[in-house]
Design an enzyme around this catalytic site. Structure first.
Site, PDB file in Angstrom:
ATOM      1  N   ASN A  43     -58.921  45.403  77.948  1.00  0.00           N
ATOM      2  CA  ASN A  43     -60.326  45.115  77.676  1.00  0.00           C
ATOM      3  C   ASN A  43     -60.428  44.103  76.538  1.00  0.00           C
ATOM      4  OD1 ASN A  43     -59.316  47.331  76.175  1.00  0.00           O
ATOM      5  ND2 ASN A  43     -61.353  48.099  75.720  1.00  0.00           N
ATOM      6  N   GLU A  45     -63.306  42.579  74.178  1.00  0.00           N
ATOM      7  CA  GLU A  45     -64.702  42.769  73.766  1.00  0.00           C
ATOM      8  C   GLU A  45     -65.234  41.554  73.012  1.00  0.00           C
ATOM      9  OE1 GLU A  45     -64.693  46.525  71.677  1.00  0.00           O
ATOM     10  OE2 GLU A  45     -64.458  47.627  73.588  1.00  0.00           O
ATOM     11  N   CYS A  54     -63.729  44.451  81.081  1.00  0.00           N
ATOM     12  CA  CYS A  54     -62.825  45.600  81.196  1.00  0.00           C
ATOM     13  C   CYS A  54     -61.410  45.161  81.587  1.00  0.00           C
ATOM     14  CB  CYS A  54     -63.327  46.571  82.259  1.00  0.00           C
ATOM     15  SG  CYS A  54     -64.876  47.384  81.861  1.00  0.00           S
ATOM     16  N   GLU A  56     -59.479  46.255  83.928  1.00  0.00           N
ATOM     17  CA  GLU A  56     -59.254  46.124  85.372  1.00  0.00           C
ATOM     18  C   GLU A  56     -59.636  44.738  85.867  1.00  0.00           C
ATOM     19  OE1 GLU A  56     -60.783  48.506  83.732  1.00  0.00           O
ATOM     20  OE2 GLU A  56     -60.740  50.429  84.769  1.00  0.00           O
ATOM     21  N   CYS A  86     -64.924  51.739  85.537  1.00  0.00           N
ATOM     22  CA  CYS A  86     -66.388  51.782  85.475  1.00  0.00           C
ATOM     23  C   CYS A  86     -66.986  51.300  86.802  1.00  0.00           C
ATOM     24  CB  CYS A  86     -66.893  50.929  84.316  1.00  0.00           C
ATOM     25  SG  CYS A  86     -66.881  49.155  84.646  1.00  0.00           S
ATOM     26  N   CYS A  89     -66.440  47.538  87.639  1.00  0.00           N
ATOM     27  CA  CYS A  89     -65.065  47.249  88.085  1.00  0.00           C
ATOM     28  C   CYS A  89     -64.837  47.762  89.503  1.00  0.00           C
ATOM     29  CB  CYS A  89     -64.054  47.868  87.130  1.00  0.00           C
ATOM     30  SG  CYS A  89     -63.939  46.969  85.568  1.00  0.00           S
TER      31      CYS A  89
HETATM   32  N1  THU Z   1     -63.232  49.964  79.596  1.00  0.00           N
HETATM   33  C1  THU Z   1     -62.284  49.368  80.378  1.00  0.00           C
HETATM   34  O1  THU Z   1     -61.703  48.331  79.996  1.00  0.00           O
HETATM   35  N2  THU Z   1     -61.971  49.950  81.557  1.00  0.00           N
HETATM   36  C2  THU Z   1     -62.461  51.146  81.986  1.00  0.00           C
HETATM   37  O2  THU Z   1     -62.081  51.615  83.048  1.00  0.00           O
HETATM   38  C3  THU Z   1     -63.448  51.872  81.180  1.00  0.00           C
HETATM   39  C4  THU Z   1     -63.955  51.156  79.997  1.00  0.00           C
HETATM   40  C5  THU Z   1     -63.522  49.381  78.294  1.00  0.00           C
HETATM   41  C6  THU Z   1     -64.870  48.747  78.129  1.00  0.00           C
HETATM   42  C7  THU Z   1     -65.021  48.791  76.633  1.00  0.00           C
HETATM   43  O3  THU Z   1     -64.306  47.700  76.052  1.00  0.00           O
HETATM   44  C8  THU Z   1     -64.346  50.089  76.235  1.00  0.00           C
HETATM   45  O4  THU Z   1     -63.454  50.376  77.285  1.00  0.00           O
HETATM   46  C9  THU Z   1     -65.256  51.266  76.085  1.00  0.00           C
HETATM   47  O5  THU Z   1     -66.397  51.004  75.385  1.00  0.00           O
END
Ligand code: THU
Length: 126
Positions: A43, A45, A54, A56, A86, A89
């Site tokens: 991920n 941000e 994310c 994935e 999520c 994704c």
């Molecule tokens: N996140 C992912 O990268 N993949 C997932 O399957 C669930 C959530 C990330 C999004 C964000 O950067 C952090 O996890 C949760 O706030």
């Protein structure tokens, strides 16, 4: 061909490169292509809400940008039991791999097996 535990290990290791200063919730993904190659993602941000991506989708977009088009499995790992992709994704993964297998893992290497069809029933597609 890479086994499930090794694919999950790649996701767990990738997680260490997550850029998540806001959530402090690192996620790693490892996507297996039909040709046996693996693309990892984390991920990433951003200070502007809504621009984060994310793990994935990072893995999938890396693979697609490298010319890959067929995918069999993705492993996902975070600091929780059974890291679930999520909703966004799920939709993006379904577009490129409607038969995708998903390994929802944790940092200790345990995982739950599912499929994109089970996670996103009656998915939208054109
Ligand atoms: N996140 C992912 O990268 N993949 C997932 O399957 C669930 C959530 C990330 C999004 C964000 O950067 C952090 O996890 C949760 O706030």
């Amino acid at each position: 061909m890479i086994d499930d535990q090794t694919l999950l290990t790649k996701a767990i290791e990738a997680r260490e490169n997550a850029y998540c200063p806001y959530s402090k919730f690192p996620v790693g993904a490892a996507l297996l292509c039909v040709d046996g190659t693996v693309y990892t993602g984390v991920n990433v941000e951003n200070a502007v809400n809504g621009l984060s991506l994310c793990a994935e989708r990072v893995a999938l977009f890396k693979a697609i940008s490298a010319g890959k088009r067929e995918f069999t499995k993705i492993a996902v790992a975070c600091n929780a039991e059974h890291c679930q992709p999520c909703g966004a994704c799920r939709q993006v993964l379904y577009e490129h791999a409607p038969d995708l297998e998903i390994l929802m893992g944790n940092p200790e290497g345990r995982f739950k097996r599912t499929t994109i069809r089970d996670l996103l029933p009656e998915a939208f597609s054109l």
